[in-house]
Write an enzyme that holds these catalytic residues in place. Structure first.
Site, PDB file in Angstrom:
ATOM      1  N   GLY A 234      37.439  32.992  31.345  1.00  0.00           N
ATOM      2  CA  GLY A 234      38.095  34.099  32.177  1.00  0.00           C
ATOM      3  C   GLY A 234      37.535  35.519  31.534  1.00  0.00           C
ATOM      4  O   GLY A 234      37.350  35.548  30.412  1.00  0.00           O
ATOM      5  N   PRO A 235      37.686  36.661  32.476  1.00  0.00           N
ATOM      6  CA  PRO A 235      37.025  38.078  31.958  1.00  0.00           C
ATOM      7  C   PRO A 235      38.151  38.233  30.920  1.00  0.00           C
ATOM      8  O   PRO A 235      39.388  37.933  30.728  1.00  0.00           O
ATOM      9  CB  PRO A 235      37.313  38.719  33.253  1.00  0.00           C
ATOM     10  CG  PRO A 235      37.982  38.112  34.088  1.00  0.00           C
ATOM     11  CD  PRO A 235      38.189  36.932  33.753  1.00  0.00           C
ATOM     12  N   PRO A 236      37.569  39.279  29.957  1.00  0.00           N
ATOM     13  CA  PRO A 236      38.811  39.984  29.016  1.00  0.00           C
ATOM     14  C   PRO A 236      40.073  40.607  29.534  1.00  0.00           C
ATOM     15  O   PRO A 236      39.722  41.055  30.670  1.00  0.00           O
ATOM     16  CB  PRO A 236      37.769  40.961  28.282  1.00  0.00           C
ATOM     17  CG  PRO A 236      36.328  40.543  28.582  1.00  0.00           C
ATOM     18  CD  PRO A 236      36.181  39.802  29.885  1.00  0.00           C
ATOM     19  N   LYS A 240      44.397  34.968  27.946  1.00  0.00           N
ATOM     20  CA  LYS A 240      44.247  34.027  27.384  1.00  0.00           C
ATOM     21  C   LYS A 240      45.147  33.525  25.983  1.00  0.00           C
ATOM     22  O   LYS A 240      45.544  32.393  25.858  1.00  0.00           O
ATOM     23  CB  LYS A 240      42.888  33.456  27.270  1.00  0.00           C
ATOM     24  CG  LYS A 240      41.898  33.463  28.517  1.00  0.00           C
ATOM     25  CD  LYS A 240      40.371  33.433  28.216  1.00  0.00           C
ATOM     26  CE  LYS A 240      39.607  34.278  27.503  1.00  0.00           C
ATOM     27  NZ  LYS A 240      39.421  35.628  28.405  1.00  0.00           N
ATOM     28  N   HIS A 445      32.696  47.497  59.696  1.00  0.00           N
ATOM     29  CA  HIS A 445      32.132  46.490  58.758  1.00  0.00           C
ATOM     30  C   HIS A 445      32.796  45.265  58.688  1.00  0.00           C
ATOM     31  O   HIS A 445      32.289  44.440  58.825  1.00  0.00           O
ATOM     32  CB  HIS A 445      32.434  47.164  57.326  1.00  0.00           C
ATOM     33  CG  HIS A 445      31.641  46.465  56.198  1.00  0.00           C
ATOM     34  ND1 HIS A 445      30.569  46.699  55.938  1.00  0.00           N
ATOM     35  CD2 HIS A 445      32.368  45.423  55.299  1.00  0.00           C
ATOM     36  CE1 HIS A 445      30.168  45.837  54.917  1.00  0.00           C
ATOM     37  NE2 HIS A 445      31.081  45.073  54.520  1.00  0.00           N
ATOM     38  N   GLU A 446      34.218  45.115  58.706  1.00  0.00           N
ATOM     39  CA  GLU A 446      34.578  43.662  58.602  1.00  0.00           C
ATOM     40  C   GLU A 446      34.479  43.033  59.968  1.00  0.00           C
ATOM     41  O   GLU A 446      34.516  41.830  60.036  1.00  0.00           O
ATOM     42  CB  GLU A 446      36.356  43.928  58.348  1.00  0.00           C
ATOM     43  CG  GLU A 446      36.719  44.663  57.128  1.00  0.00           C
ATOM     44  CD  GLU A 446      35.810  44.078  55.858  1.00  0.00           C
ATOM     45  OE1 GLU A 446      35.449  42.734  55.938  1.00  0.00           O
ATOM     46  OE2 GLU A 446      35.572  44.646  54.805  1.00  0.00           O
TER      47      GLU A 446
END
Length: 486
Positions: A234-236, A240, A445-446
């Protein structure tokens, strides 16, 4: 009764004597005076030596001839050969009690001599009341005993006063518990994993592991049935390392934290390998335990080594793999690796039988972000502000949210008051409402995404939404979205 059991001077010894006598109901030959060898399995939270006083008292009570009976304590530190020798010395006794700690594997020649095997039960409410009455002349009701036994028993025994009502001890225990809890919170101590947010499938795995470890310690499942290796990615900032620490607290076991950088800090290659070997040995000696290796990708992939220190790096990876393989024979050690980049890890580390399970920890959802922020602040925030908070913290990691909480507490502390919603807003990026033309542009846009999905009919459309607020901090923040799936 005290004349019959002169050596039982504390409530703990009397209570343990009760558990021993109750267990020996399953060994009537021993109680009746016939030749009998009884194996008594000690609860996982106790040492064999805890039963020394009550075993000696039982010997005195059952027979005036001490040469007729004996008892032996087998601890986790005893080697098989020492166990055999110790029992050989007492095997001539007609009646023998063997107190064995949970982590001990008895040699076969000892196991074959056992007539009866019994599990010693933990101290019950009735055992507790009997111990208080006989040793300290304290009459405790069942309700009072139950209340006392919610605390660690060694704390309870220390709080009791001979001949005095148990209410005083309960009051002292409650006060001590409150102070301890306050001190833990002030130090930022992690809660149990079950009380944490934002870990998704990793949390599910961790709670299942905690239950499996309990079952393994009770002897209801074999170690081969426990999932003993996992890689968290996972990203910093997603937590974790916090996850591993909270899991250890959930399981009630120690954690040994390591990384290649820590091992390298010890010196040359030989020092590194020695430090690695020491941590694995420490995990085994502390079993059940968790060995957490951070920055697992720092080992690299042997297939891509081209630098001048290739031989050095290959030896490091090979040594690590050797220790991983050894985990199969080291009961009680759970291995957790953490990485920001799974693709950089040597495939051999991830192969079946090593760290073959992988769970990604994503950035927390909006609901999790609010829950994490409230947990970090130690208080709830008004629900009417939740949508603004969700927008303001979009893309935040657990570490980002912890910083928000620290900053908000600092603002409140300087003002000498509790944290308010205004304090949180002050330290967050500017929250901007999505209205007027920007809102219409997002809607168009959506709608385009929705029309594309419906017209092409290649997947199922689940809906679209636009958030009420966004933030002005120079980071890309989603203002809306269309949701579809296959």
């Amino acid at each position: 009764m005290s004349k019959k059991m002169p050596s039982l001077k504390t409530p703990n010894d009397v209570a343990l004597y009760c558990t021993l006598r109750r267990a020996l109901r399953k060994a009537p030959d021993f109680i009746g005076g016939y030749d009998c060898i009884v194996l008594l399995n000690v609860p996982s939270d106790r040492c064999a030596e805890d039963y020394d006083t009550c075993a000696a008292s039982l010997m005195l009570r059952l027979s005036a001839n001490r040469d007729d009976m004996a008892y032996v304590m087998i601890t986790a530190a005893d080697k098989p050969r020492a166990i055999v020798k110790r029992l050989e010395a007492d095997h001539k006794k007609r009646r023998l009690l063997i107190f064995k700690e949970q982590a001990v594997d008895l040699p076969l020649q000892v196991s074959l001599s056992i007539d009866v095997e019994v599990d010693l039960a933990p101290i019950s409410v009735m055992d507790f009341r009997i111990g208080c009455r006989i040793a300290y002349q304290i009459d405790a009701t069942a309700t009072e005993a139950e209340a006392a036994m919610k605390y660690p028993l060694d704390h309870v025994w220390a709080a009791l006063r001979r001949g005095r009502p148990i209410k005083g001890a309960l009051a002292r225990l409650a006060k001590a518990s409150e102070l301890s809890s306050s001190g833990s919170k002030s130090k930022g101590e992690l809660p149990l994993l079950e009380a944490m947010y934002g870990f998704g499938a990793a949390k599910t795995w961790g709670l299942e592991l905690a239950q499996d470890l309990k079952d393994w310690q009770r002897g209801t499942i074999d170690w081969s049935e426990v999932d003993t290796g996992i890689v968290l990615s996972g990203p910093p900032g997603v937590g974790k390392t916090q996850f591993a620490a909270a899991l250890a607290r959930q399981c009630g076991i120690p954690i040994i934290a390591a990384s290649l950088a820590r091992w390298q800090a010890n010196g040359h290659l030989g020092d590194l390998l020695k430090a690695m070997r020491t941590d694995f040995a420490k995990a085994k000696d502390s079993a059940p335990s968790i060995l957490f290796v951070d920055e697992l990708d720092s080992f690299g992939d042997r297939n891509s080594f081209t630098h001048d220190h290739k031989d050095y790096s290959v030896q490091v990876v090979n040594a690590f793999l050797e220790h991983l393989d050894g985990l199969d024979g080291r009961e009680g050690v759970v291995m957790i690796g953490a990485t920001n980049d799974l693709s950089r890890i040597d495939p051999a580390i991830l192969r079946p039988g090593r760290l073959d399970r992988h769970v990604a920890i994503p950035l927390p959802t909006a609901t999790d972000r609010i829950a994490i922020l409230q947990q970090q602040l130690g208080q709830e925030l008004p629900s009417k502000h939740h949508s603004r908070l969700a927008a303001a913290t979009s893309g935040f990691s657990g570490a980002d949210l912890a910083k928000v909480a620290r900053d908000a507490k600092r603002v409140a502390r300087r003002a000498r008051r509790h944290v308010t919603m205004d304090d949180v807003v002050e330290v967050l990026p500017e929250i901007v409402p999505i209205t007027g033309k920007p809102r219409r542009a997002l809607a168009v846009h959506e709608a385009g995404h929705a029309a594309d999905v419906v017209v092409l009919a290649k997947c199922k459309f689940h809906g679209a939404m636009i958030t009420e607020h966004t933030r002005n901090d120079g980071r890309t923040v989603t203002g809306g979205g269309a949701f579809y799936g296959y």
